[in-house]
Write a protein that holds these residues in place. Structure first.
Motif, mmCIF file in Angstrom:
data_model
loop_
_atom_site.group_PDB
_atom_site.id
_atom_site.type_symbol
_atom_site.label_atom_id
_atom_site.label_comp_id
_atom_site.label_asym_id
_atom_site.label_seq_id
_atom_site.Cartn_x
_atom_site.Cartn_y
_atom_site.Cartn_z
ATOM 1 N N VAL A 63 0.855 -1.199 0.000
ATOM 2 C CA VAL A 63 0.000 0.000 0.000
ATOM 3 C C VAL A 63 0.892 1.250 0.000
ATOM 4 N N PRO A 64 1.624 1.476 -1.082
ATOM 5 C CA PRO A 64 2.577 2.595 -1.097
ATOM 6 C C PRO A 64 1.928 3.960 -0.970
ATOM 7 N N GLU A 65 0.672 4.080 -1.374
ATOM 8 C CA GLU A 65 -0.001 5.375 -1.348
ATOM 9 C C GLU A 65 -0.542 5.733 0.048
ATOM 10 N N PHE A 66 -0.464 4.803 1.005
ATOM 11 C CA PHE A 66 -1.037 5.037 2.334
ATOM 12 C C PHE A 66 -0.446 6.279 2.990
ATOM 13 N N ILE A 67 0.845 6.450 2.920
ATOM 14 C CA ILE A 67 1.532 7.538 3.622
ATOM 15 C C ILE A 67 1.153 8.901 3.052
ATOM 16 N N ARG A 68 0.662 8.932 1.806
ATOM 17 C CA ARG A 68 0.335 10.197 1.146
ATOM 18 C C ARG A 68 -1.154 10.519 1.183
ATOM 19 N N HIS A 69 -1.962 9.607 1.742
ATOM 20 C CA HIS A 69 -3.411 9.821 1.696
ATOM 21 C C HIS A 69 -3.850 10.875 2.705
ATOM 22 N N ASP A 70 -4.918 11.582 2.355
ATOM 23 C CA ASP A 70 -5.482 12.607 3.227
ATOM 24 C C ASP A 70 -6.509 11.953 4.161
ATOM 25 N N PHE A 71 -6.103 11.682 5.385
ATOM 26 C CA PHE A 71 -6.988 11.008 6.329
ATOM 27 C C PHE A 71 -7.908 11.972 7.070
ATOM 28 N N SER A 72 -7.928 13.222 6.635
ATOM 29 C CA SER A 72 -8.922 14.148 7.181
ATOM 30 C C SER A 72 -10.273 13.952 6.502
ATOM 31 N N ILE A 73 -10.280 13.266 5.345
ATOM 32 C CA ILE A 73 -11.531 13.039 4.613
ATOM 33 C C ILE A 73 -11.929 11.570 4.568
#
Length: 244
Positions: free
Chosen positions: A157-167
Motif C-alpha cells: 500500500v505505497p499510497e497510504f503515507i500520502r493519503h489525506d486522512f482528514s476526509i
C-alpha cells in the motif's frame, strides 16, 4: 478462463452482462480468490473476443458493486470476501457511528515511516525494512471511542503515507483500495498505558477493550492494527446465524 461459449449464460442478456456473469462464476467456483489479480482489459479482449468498451463496462460495473477492486498502477483485483458477521466483520468506524445517527470525528496523532517493530516482524512472510505507522483517535459526538494504532506495508500500500486522512479513515481507505484474502483477530481486556488513559479519557482502574487484527493477501501482511476502546463505554457485539 473459460470462453463465454463454454458456460451456461443468459443469451438474451447484453454481452457485457454475460461477461460479468462469467467473472462472477469464476469467483464463485473458487478459480479466482479474494486478492487475486484479474487479467488486464487487453488480455480479456483477446480471450473473450469482445470489444474493449464491452470489457471495460463489465469490469467497471463489478467494481462499483464491490466485487472487484481497482488499484491505480497495480490493476484490478477480486474484492475482499465477507468475514464472519458481527464483531469479526471488517468495518469502518465512521460508518458505524453514522449508522447510529451520530457524528464521527478523528484526530491524526502520527503518520510516519518507522522500523519494523518486533511484535509485527513475526507476522511478515517477506521481511521489510520499515512500515507505515498511523495513530488516530476516533470520537463519537466529541467523546473518544477508539484509539487506532496501525502498521501498513509500504510494498503493498505505497499510497497510504500520502493519503489525506482528514476526509477518510485508514480503515475506510484500506477497505476501498486493498483486497485481502484473510484476517486474523484477537480480543482482550487490558490495562491501559498512560497515553491510552489520557487520550481515551479513562477512569482510574478502567480497562481497555482491544481488538487486534492482522490482514493478509496470500502470505503477505497488508496491515496489522490494535483498536483500543474504553471498557465502560464500548462493547463488541453482533449477530451470527448458523447455516442449517
Amino acid at each position: 478462463m473459460n470462453n463465454i461459449s463454454d458456460l451456461k449464460m443468459n443469451r438474451a442478456a447484453p454481452l457485457y452482462q454475460q461477461i460479468k456473469e462469467l467473472i462472477l462464476q469464476r469467483i464463485q467456483n473458487g478459480d479466482w480468490q479474494a486478492g487475486d489479480r484479474v487479467p488486464t482489459e487487453h488480455a480479456l479482449v483477446a480471450e473473450l473476443d469482445a470489444s474493449r468498451m464491452t470489457i471495460n463496462r463489465a469490469l467497471r460495473e463489478l467494481t462499483q458493486e464491490g466485487v472487484l477492486v481497482r488499484r491505480q498502477g497495480s490493476g484490478t483485483f477480486v474484492g475482499p470476501r465477507k468475514l464472519e458477521s458481527g464483531l469479526l466483520e471488517i468495518r469502518n468506524i465512521a460508518d458505524d457511528i453514522a449508522s447510529r445517527g451520530n457524528s464521527h470525528s478523528a484526530e491524526l496523532l502520527r503518520l510516519e515511516e518507522v522500523p519494523v517493530p518486533s511484535h509485527v516482524a513475526r507476522l511478515m512472510a517477506h521481511k521489510e525494512v520499515s512500515l507505515f505507522h498511523c495513530l488516530m483517535l476516533h470520537s463519537e459526538n466529541g467523546v473518544p471511542l477508539q484509539l487506532e494504532d496501525r502498521y501498513v506495508s509500504p510494498a503493498l500500500v505505497p499510497e497510504f503515507i500520502r493519503h489525506d486522512f482528514s476526509i477518510e479513515t485508514p480503515s475506510g481507505f484500506l477497505i476501498r483500495t486493498t483486497p485481502y484474502s484473510r484476517a486474523d483477530h484477537r480480543i482482550s481486556a487490558d490495562m491501559p498505558t498512560a497515553e491510552q488513559r489520557r487520550l481515551l479519557r479513562l477512569q482510574e482502574g478502567e480497562a481497555v477493550l482491544t481488538l487486534e487484527r492482522h490482514t493478509f493477501i496470500g502470505e503477505d501482511m497488508i496491515t496489522t492494527v490494535r483498536l483500543f476502546h474504553p471498557g465502560s463505554r464500548f462493547a463488541f457485539g453482533g449477530t451470527f446465524t448458523a447455516d442449517r
